[in-house]
Motif scaffolding. Sequence first.
Motif, PDB file in Angstrom:
ATOM      1  N   ARG A   1     -87.402  74.896 -44.642  1.00 36.69           N
ATOM      2  CA  ARG A   1     -87.763  75.529 -43.369  1.00 36.69           C
ATOM      3  C   ARG A   1     -86.601  75.243 -42.428  1.00 36.69           C
ATOM      4  NH1 ARG A   1     -92.706  74.220 -39.134  1.00 36.69           N
ATOM      5  NH2 ARG A   1     -92.863  76.328 -38.273  1.00 36.69           N
TER       6      ARG A   1
ATOM      7  N   LEU B   1     -96.140  73.739 -40.587  1.00 40.56           N
ATOM      8  CA  LEU B   1     -96.277  74.746 -41.648  1.00 40.56           C
ATOM      9  C   LEU B   1     -96.628  74.035 -42.950  1.00 40.56           C
ATOM     10  CD1 LEU B   1     -94.054  77.817 -42.291  1.00 40.56           C
ATOM     11  CD2 LEU B   1     -94.584  76.281 -44.185  1.00 40.56           C
TER      12      LEU B   1
ATOM     13  N   CYS C   1     -92.743  82.747 -46.126  1.00 38.51           N
ATOM     14  CA  CYS C   1     -93.842  82.609 -45.178  1.00 38.51           C
ATOM     15  C   CYS C   1     -93.307  82.615 -43.750  1.00 38.51           C
ATOM     16  CB  CYS C   1     -94.610  81.310 -45.426  1.00 38.51           C
ATOM     17  SG  CYS C   1     -95.858  80.934 -44.161  1.00 38.51           S
TER      18      CYS C   1
ATOM     19  N   TRP D   1     -97.636  74.535 -47.266  1.00 38.61           N
ATOM     20  CA  TRP D   1     -97.781  75.298 -48.497  1.00 38.61           C
ATOM     21  C   TRP D   1     -98.862  74.620 -49.346  1.00 38.61           C
ATOM     22  CZ3 TRP D   1     -95.865  79.967 -49.576  1.00 38.61           C
ATOM     23  CH2 TRP D   1     -94.700  80.403 -48.927  1.00 38.61           C
TER      24      TRP D   1
ATOM     25  N   SER E   1    -100.396  77.503 -41.027  1.00 36.22           N
ATOM     26  CA  SER E   1     -99.687  76.906 -39.899  1.00 36.22           C
ATOM     27  C   SER E   1    -100.667  76.410 -38.848  1.00 36.22           C
ATOM     28  CB  SER E   1     -98.697  77.901 -39.277  1.00 36.22           C
ATOM     29  OG  SER E   1     -99.366  78.970 -38.607  1.00 36.22           O
TER      30      SER E   1
ATOM     31  N   TYR F   1    -100.470  80.886 -53.949  1.00 35.32           N
ATOM     32  CA  TYR F   1     -99.735  79.994 -53.060  1.00 35.32           C
ATOM     33  C   TYR F   1    -100.030  80.418 -51.630  1.00 35.32           C
ATOM     34  CZ  TYR F   1     -97.771  78.123 -57.236  1.00 35.32           C
ATOM     35  OH  TYR F   1     -97.656  77.520 -58.466  1.00 35.32           O
TER      36      TYR F   1
ATOM     37  N   GLN G   1     -97.108  86.419 -45.385  1.00 31.51           N
ATOM     38  CA  GLN G   1     -96.564  85.944 -46.652  1.00 31.51           C
ATOM     39  C   GLN G   1     -96.097  87.126 -47.496  1.00 31.51           C
ATOM     40  OE1 GLN G   1    -100.054  82.811 -47.518  1.00 31.51           O
ATOM     41  NE2 GLN G   1     -98.345  82.680 -48.950  1.00 31.51           N
TER      42      GLN G   1
ATOM     43  N   CYS H   1     -99.807  79.875 -47.619  1.00 31.60           N
ATOM     44  CA  CYS H   1     -99.069  79.300 -46.510  1.00 31.60           C
ATOM     45  C   CYS H   1    -100.008  79.203 -45.318  1.00 31.60           C
ATOM     46  CB  CYS H   1     -97.870  80.171 -46.159  1.00 31.60           C
ATOM     47  SG  CYS H   1     -96.858  79.517 -44.800  1.00 31.60           S
TER      48      CYS H   1
ATOM     49  N   SER I   1     -90.382  79.882 -43.760  1.00 30.78           N
ATOM     50  CA  SER I   1     -90.180  78.934 -44.860  1.00 30.78           C
ATOM     51  C   SER I   1     -90.133  79.677 -46.188  1.00 30.78           C
ATOM     52  CB  SER I   1     -91.325  77.921 -44.881  1.00 30.78           C
ATOM     53  OG  SER I   1     -91.247  77.064 -45.996  1.00 30.78           O
TER      54      SER I   1
END
Lengths: 116, 115
Positions: free
Chosen positions: A69, A32, A23, A34, A94, A90, A6, A92, A75
């Motif tokens: 994305r 993915l 990200c 957020w 996956s 924030y 990130q 991210c 993204s």
Amino acid sequence: EAGVAQSPRYKIIEKRQSVAFWCNPISGHATLYWYQQILGQGPKLLIQFQNNGVVDDSQLPKDRFSAERLKGVDSTLKIQPAKLEDSAVYLCASSLGTGLSGNTIYFGEGSWLTVV
Amino acid sequence: AQTVTQSQPEMSVQEAETVTLSCTYDTSESNYYLFWYKQPPSRQMILVIRQEAYKQQNATENRFSVNFQKAAKSFSLKISDSQLGDTAMYFCAFTPNFGNEKLTFGTGTRLTIIP
């Protein structure tokens, strides 16, 4: 194996300005996420992608937040215009997103946003 | 909608002692996954342990174990022989079992290990 990347890690902006976070998920991960984590709270899902399609954006404040994305890999999350209450980390994340249950979700180190 | 509740905002324990963090959840799903994540000051969420609801056996990972009580909807984390590096925020999280992982988190417990 590289983790979820990130950037930027830290950002300070004035209210009404805009900001974007980037990200890059773990290679091969189709899903993915957020998350927004306000100080003293648990993370809250903002948006979930499966490849380049949105699965869930029900908690994304769409009047000011947007995410994309485009190629199904990395993204970008954008906030415009920012409000004081957007100050948060924030995160991210996956996962493999195979459609099988119980895939582990891996998180990045987060992007810290302070709106002044 | 699922909810996850952590009723202990803060806890502290002496190094080498055992500590238990509590978590309760509410769901109408019959099968699901539960997780404990650790968040150090760096803010990266690190998976500590996971439990599949259809498995009766409690999960164990080295010094970390859970007490999963499905009927009571309770999922506590026990840390044995606590170490200074265990100091962090701990979050309990839930995801339903339908092939679309989406975590719902509790509010967290701040754990401090005292030397």
